[in-house]
Design an enzyme around this catalytic site. Sequence first.
Site, PDB file in Angstrom:
ATOM      1  N   HIS A   1      62.325  28.661 -49.614  1.00  0.00           N
ATOM      2  CA  HIS A   1      61.350  28.016 -50.509  1.00  0.00           C
ATOM      3  C   HIS A   1      59.985  27.959 -49.828  1.00  0.00           C
ATOM      4  O   HIS A   1      58.954  28.279 -50.420  1.00  0.00           O
ATOM      5  CB  HIS A   1      61.779  26.577 -50.831  1.00  0.00           C
TER       6      HIS A   1
ATOM      7  N   TYR B  51      70.400  27.741 -60.052  1.00  0.00           N
ATOM      8  CA  TYR B  51      71.298  28.100 -58.935  1.00  0.00           C
ATOM      9  C   TYR B  51      72.315  29.154 -59.365  1.00  0.00           C
ATOM     10  O   TYR B  51      72.729  29.989 -58.570  1.00  0.00           O
ATOM     11  CB  TYR B  51      72.019  26.863 -58.399  1.00  0.00           C
TER      12      TYR B  51
ATOM     13  N   GLU C   8      65.256  29.773 -55.888  1.00  0.00           N
ATOM     14  CA  GLU C   8      66.501  29.387 -55.212  1.00  0.00           C
ATOM     15  C   GLU C   8      67.165  30.567 -54.504  1.00  0.00           C
ATOM     16  O   GLU C   8      68.001  30.377 -53.621  1.00  0.00           O
ATOM     17  CB  GLU C   8      67.475  28.769 -56.217  1.00  0.00           C
TER      18      GLU C   8
ATOM     19  N   HIS D 155      71.428  16.375 -58.724  1.00  0.00           N
ATOM     20  CA  HIS D 155      70.470  16.943 -59.682  1.00  0.00           C
ATOM     21  C   HIS D 155      70.452  16.237 -61.037  1.00  0.00           C
ATOM     22  O   HIS D 155      69.521  16.428 -61.808  1.00  0.00           O
ATOM     23  CB  HIS D 155      70.745  18.436 -59.845  1.00  0.00           C
TER      24      HIS D 155
ATOM     25  N   HIS E  95      68.166  28.475 -46.485  1.00  0.00           N
ATOM     26  CA  HIS E  95      67.847  28.312 -47.916  1.00  0.00           C
ATOM     27  C   HIS E  95      66.505  27.596 -48.091  1.00  0.00           C
ATOM     28  O   HIS E  95      65.629  28.065 -48.824  1.00  0.00           O
ATOM     29  CB  HIS E  95      68.969  27.519 -48.610  1.00  0.00           C
ATOM     30  N   GLU E  96      66.351  26.472 -47.422  1.00  0.00           N
ATOM     31  CA  GLU E  96      65.124  25.688 -47.590  1.00  0.00           C
ATOM     32  C   GLU E  96      63.904  26.458 -47.085  1.00  0.00           C
ATOM     33  O   GLU E  96      62.838  26.428 -47.701  1.00  0.00           O
ATOM     34  CB  GLU E  96      65.236  24.342 -46.860  1.00  0.00           C
TER      35      GLU E  96
ATOM     36  N   HIS F   8      69.518  14.512 -49.791  1.00  0.00           N
ATOM     37  CA  HIS F   8      69.702  15.830 -50.399  1.00  0.00           C
ATOM     38  C   HIS F   8      68.556  16.758 -49.977  1.00  0.00           C
ATOM     39  O   HIS F   8      67.379  16.422 -50.126  1.00  0.00           O
ATOM     40  CB  HIS F   8      69.778  15.738 -51.928  1.00  0.00           C
ATOM     41  N   ALA F   9      68.899  17.922 -49.424  1.00  0.00           N
ATOM     42  CA  ALA F   9      67.890  18.792 -48.815  1.00  0.00           C
ATOM     43  C   ALA F   9      66.870  19.293 -49.832  1.00  0.00           C
ATOM     44  O   ALA F   9      67.210  19.597 -50.970  1.00  0.00           O
ATOM     45  CB  ALA F   9      68.572  19.985 -48.153  1.00  0.00           C
TER      46      ALA F   9
END
Length: 585
Positions: A357, A491, A381, A481, A353-354, A323-324
């Site tokens: 962060h 999210y 997020e 999660h 997306h990552e 999971h990323a």
Amino acid sequence: DSAKPTAESARQFLERAEKELLALSNAAGQASWVQATYITPDTEALAAAANEKQIKAAVAFAKEAARYDGVDLPPDQARKMKILKTGLTIAAPADDKESNELTQLMTRMESNYGKGKYCPKPDACQDLQQLSRTIGESRDPAKLLEAWQGWHTVPAKSNPPLKTDFLRYVELSNKGAKELGFANTGAMWRSKYDLAPDEFAKEVDRLWKQVEPLYLSLHAYTRNKLREKYGDAVVPAQGPIPAHLLGNMWAQSWDNLYPTLAPPNADPGYDLTQVLQARKSTAVDMVRMGESMYVSLGFQPLPATFFERSLLTKPRDRDVVCHASAWDVDNVDDLRIKMCIEPTSEDFFTIYHELGHNYYQRAYNRQPFLFRDGANDGFHEAIGDTIQLSITPDYLKQIGLISAVPDPSRDLGLLMKRALEKVAFLPFGLMIDQWRWKVFSGEIPPDKYNASWWELRRKYQGVAPPVARAEADFDPGAKYHVPGSVPYTRYFLAHILQFQFHRALAQKAGCDLKTTPLHRCSIYQNQAAGQAYREMLALGASKPWPEALQILTGKREMDATAILDYFAPLKKWLDEQNAGKPVGW
Ligand code: X8Z
Ligand code: ZN
């Protein structure tokens, strides 16, 4: 000591807390990294031990911070006290045996999820990536069902069964939360938003009510199209949609169904998965494309260590948590992502997306330690997702991934694709914690875990399990999660916020929103937009989130009008298609 707390002792206390927490966070980061990228009993034990130290210290500091309640402090110090008291996502009980048990079983739940496989025959196991590929690509209901059922056997087959660990996790984490003065772990999760916990729950309901009509339109249209494809026996005219038909293991995003749902005479102009595969793009190539987008906005290139230390592809010889996720292991510039990248459109978007962060982490790395965090977790997020919204046909042409930009007259296709990703997600983003909040409060008892999970799936998403479920199944455990203990409302918030951020940045980038619709505006290469974004990011958690929001958007409220405006042309078209047909379930 019993000395009366003063502003001076508060300053000294905060200095000590920040120093110790930074060191413990770094140590826990290193141990957790190794655990997640090399799952063995040893790395699991090391990570559990390091996390226990960090959590115990955080709990002790939270209790100590409460001694300063009522002491008049400078605003920054008062905010740090508040963060110390409400910032935890997990509180361990003071009892050593219990805190030890809790941190061990949490690590075990995550490892078991990472190791999870469906083995129809002992030597023919399929992991989540393989099963997800079937769910995304196959249109054979029997194959879809097998992949769906297969992955949903993992929670019950784990050792120990995931539900056993989860029950104890609920019990022990609630005990820890109560020792800190919260009603339960869910109340603690809701306390981090500069609002009272029930006010926050109301705020979330308000936002959902704003977007619910848009979701209902998309749902009704999708149900009709799936009925045409699979027939009345598989998809009911009025009821919820079976969850294995929506192109994603959790039915959380439906963009894999685009070919089935595409409006006539519409065309996004590209299939990114095909483009990436034709070009034989590697994981590093894809990450470099993401990095270039951020660099075009004036962000610095990623550090060399990012490429040396990140895990970008699935190792063939060991179990990892695929999971990323994005990491900043030294809380300064040891940025990394952990992700099992494949050349697909979905992974291309997840990289953006990552990296959001990572660029947020770097932007606030000169703040004091307690402010090195998002304005709230929804902001964290939303940062990369906002940049995803600038992946427009023009952008893809500029970076050479496509050779021609389709005519705007065919844009319903683009909007449909985005809606299947972003609008379909909204009720899913909401329901997971609606379930967990009630689990933590005890309103949902253990013998109703699975039944109430599906009640909420039905209520919010309008989806149903494709086969009968029982309490022996622990379907919530099939979503990362839940065993990973990551709060999920973030999210949902991010899916509202990212459209607000995008609209504000588009204005700063000079897109003329009277002539260019929001979905055609990319901030790629725009310095003014990049600068404005960085100003907000650099604040970290130093100010309440409404201030960060105001700096970028001029408004202090979360507001769904941005996402509604974005999809307005699609909503109109969907409602025309749905005329005379049932909407809702
Ligand atoms: O978990 C994630 C990211 C890591 S923070 C990959 N997301 C949610 C999910 O996959 O369920 C991003 C969108 C929603
Ligand atoms: Zn994320």
